[in-house]
Design an enzyme around this catalytic site. Structure first.
Site, PDB file in Angstrom:
ATOM      1  N   LYS A 214      53.363  46.538  46.245  1.00 53.45           N
ATOM      2  CA  LYS A 214      52.668  47.571  45.474  1.00 53.45           C
ATOM      3  C   LYS A 214      51.366  47.011  44.924  1.00 53.45           C
ATOM      4  O   LYS A 214      51.140  45.797  44.928  1.00 53.45           O
ATOM      5  CB  LYS A 214      53.565  48.066  44.334  1.00 53.45           C
ATOM      6  CG  LYS A 214      54.017  46.984  43.374  1.00 53.45           C
ATOM      7  CD  LYS A 214      54.974  47.510  42.328  1.00 53.45           C
ATOM      8  CE  LYS A 214      55.382  46.386  41.372  1.00 53.45           C
ATOM      9  NZ  LYS A 214      56.184  46.875  40.242  1.00 53.45           N
TER      10      LYS A 214
ATOM     11  N   ARG B 253      62.768  52.718  30.692  1.00 51.12           N
ATOM     12  CA  ARG B 253      61.510  53.187  31.265  1.00 51.12           C
ATOM     13  C   ARG B 253      61.818  54.278  32.288  1.00 51.12           C
ATOM     14  O   ARG B 253      61.654  55.451  32.025  1.00 51.12           O
ATOM     15  CB  ARG B 253      60.746  52.006  31.891  1.00 51.12           C
ATOM     16  CG  ARG B 253      59.323  52.322  32.288  1.00 51.12           C
ATOM     17  CD  ARG B 253      58.599  51.078  32.779  1.00 51.12           C
ATOM     18  NE  ARG B 253      59.247  50.456  33.937  1.00 51.12           N
ATOM     19  CZ  ARG B 253      58.789  49.366  34.542  1.00 51.12           C
ATOM     20  NH1 ARG B 253      57.704  48.754  34.076  1.00 51.12           N
ATOM     21  NH2 ARG B 253      59.415  48.864  35.594  1.00 51.12           N
TER      22      ARG B 253
ATOM     23  N   TYR C 127      23.207  39.407  29.166  1.00 48.02           N
ATOM     24  CA  TYR C 127      23.107  40.434  28.134  1.00 48.02           C
ATOM     25  C   TYR C 127      23.224  39.831  26.739  1.00 48.02           C
ATOM     26  O   TYR C 127      24.084  38.994  26.469  1.00 48.02           O
ATOM     27  CB  TYR C 127      24.192  41.492  28.333  1.00 48.02           C
ATOM     28  CG  TYR C 127      23.895  42.426  29.485  1.00 48.02           C
ATOM     29  CD1 TYR C 127      22.791  43.274  29.453  1.00 48.02           C
ATOM     30  CD2 TYR C 127      24.719  42.450  30.607  1.00 48.02           C
ATOM     31  CE1 TYR C 127      22.517  44.125  30.518  1.00 48.02           C
ATOM     32  CE2 TYR C 127      24.456  43.302  31.674  1.00 48.02           C
ATOM     33  CZ  TYR C 127      23.354  44.137  31.622  1.00 48.02           C
ATOM     34  OH  TYR C 127      23.088  44.976  32.672  1.00 48.02           O
TER      35      TYR C 127
ATOM     36  N   MET D 236      28.455  43.472  35.242  1.00 51.44           N
ATOM     37  CA  MET D 236      29.257  44.218  36.211  1.00 51.44           C
ATOM     38  C   MET D 236      29.219  43.576  37.595  1.00 51.44           C
ATOM     39  O   MET D 236      30.214  43.580  38.318  1.00 51.44           O
ATOM     40  CB  MET D 236      28.768  45.660  36.297  1.00 51.44           C
ATOM     41  CG  MET D 236      29.609  46.547  37.200  1.00 51.44           C
ATOM     42  SD  MET D 236      29.033  48.257  37.241  1.00 51.44           S
ATOM     43  CE  MET D 236      29.459  48.811  35.591  1.00 51.44           C
TER      44      MET D 236
END
Length: 365
Positions: A32, A128, A257, A305
């Site tokens: 997964k 859950r 930044y 980013m």
């Protein structure tokens, strides 16, 4: 330019070690979340002959597995009825999460004249997903006696397997044992499974008929485990990039930044084209490390980013543009391993690897 290199040999060796450790238990390999970030299709392609089942979170992941190989695939999540025709035709195993799932699934099975394989998921303490423990036997018997379902398995999930001394582990095991006894009274062929990687490493007598070694197959070990054989398991991947620019700072200048990193005059910085937009942890900015030509260099300034910078100091080892940068090492003790990065960012290896996104190329070596 940013590549996750995956060793097929290491992956296969890890699975072989696990198979030896768990004996006759079947292997259900979780792939997964894009195989925990490693690349679902590549991992399935290079492991399918060593495992009995694959496990995924949803139906779209199941389809991806079956596009690679015809192998039993089970879905841990809820039944997605908008895909039920394809689920049935492809023999995808679904999880019964509630007693009422049985009747609903039977209606579709009758309509398409196709019996699905089901695994009853039981809530033994994680609270859950799954059928309530007190309703377990009724649900299992109902599924077993159904004319339109094939009860292939019964399973649960440990809530505290990463802490082998937690009392909840014993409580859940005892509950599951009682359910296994009931289930085997119906049929010895029903597959009972409880353990993830940490479960069967931390608890005795917990393999049952099948185990689900996710994180262990990808090479990540619990800190508590020191078994000699299991210690041969290694991380299967490392993350690489390239130096794209070398910058020399002038007096009083900073980088990134907000210019939070202020270097010294003449300090050289390497620019690496990977950032949090690629799923690399932003928290590493100004405190992580990368390996360039077998030398560790500290990150400098905030990660952006699409890029980060590292301090080369006076660049005494002559780092150049196009030099390879190792961002995640496959050696656990290294300062830039997934284990070390997880410690630095207060998370777990699962998180570090599974958040690496599709801007990063996956490559088998």
């Amino acid at each position: 330019m940013n590549v996750l290199e995956i060793s097929a040999q290491t992956l296969r060796n890890n699975i072989r070690i696990i198979k030896e450790y768990v004996g006759s238990a079947k292997i259900c390999f979780p792939v997964k979340a894009n195989a925990y970030g490693h690349g679902l299709e590549l991992i399935v392609e290079h492991s399918h002959d060593l495992v009995d089942f694959f496990a995924v979170a949803n139906v779209l992941e199941a389809f991806r597995v079956l596009d690679v190989v015809e192998k039993p695939v089970m879905i841990f999540g809820v039944i997605e009825y908008n895909y039920i025709d394809r689920i049935l035709s492809k023999n995808i195993r679904v999880s019964i999460q509630d007693y009422n799932d049985i009747e609903k699934l039977e209606k579709f099975a009758k309509y398409y004249n196709k019996k699905p394989f089901v695994h009853v998921n039981l809530n033994t303490g994680m609270n859950r997903m799954g059928v309530d423990y007190n309703d377990a036997c009724r649900t299992i018997q109902r599924a077993y006696e159904s004319d339109w379902l094939i009860l292939e398995g019964v399973y649960s999930h440990l809530a505290c397997a990463d802490n082998r001394d937690h009392p909840t582990n014993i409580k859940q095991k005892n509950r599951f044992d009682s359910i296994v006894e009931f289930t085997k009274g119906l049929s010895q062929d029903i597959i009972c499974h409880l353990s993830n990687s940490y479960g069967f490493l931390g608890q005795k007598g917990i393999c049952y008929d099948m185990v689900r070694p996710g994180i262990l197959s990808y090479g990540f070990l619990p800190e508590f485990y020191v078994d000699r054989v299991i210690r041969e398991i290694k991380p299967i991947a490392r993350l690489l990039s390239k130096v794209v620019k070398i910058i020399t700072l002038q007096e009083g200048e900073g980088v990134g930044y907000s210019l939070i990193y202020r270097g010294f005059e003449g300090e050289q910085l390497a620019v690496i084209p990977i950032g949090y937009g690629d799923g690399f942890p932003r928290e590493l900015g100004d405190r992580g490390f990368v390996n360039i030509n077998d030398v560790m260099y500290p990150m400098a300034g905030r990660m952006s980013m699409d890029g980060l910078t590292v301090s080369l100091g006076i660049n005494e080892y002559d780092v150049k543009v196009s030099d390879t940068v190792e961002l995640i090492s496959a050696i656990p003790r290294n300062r830039n391993s997934a284990f070390s990065i997880a410690k630095q960012t207060n998370t777990i290896e699962y998180d570090i690897m599974s958040t690496l996104n599709d801007r990063i190329i996956r490559k088998i070596i």
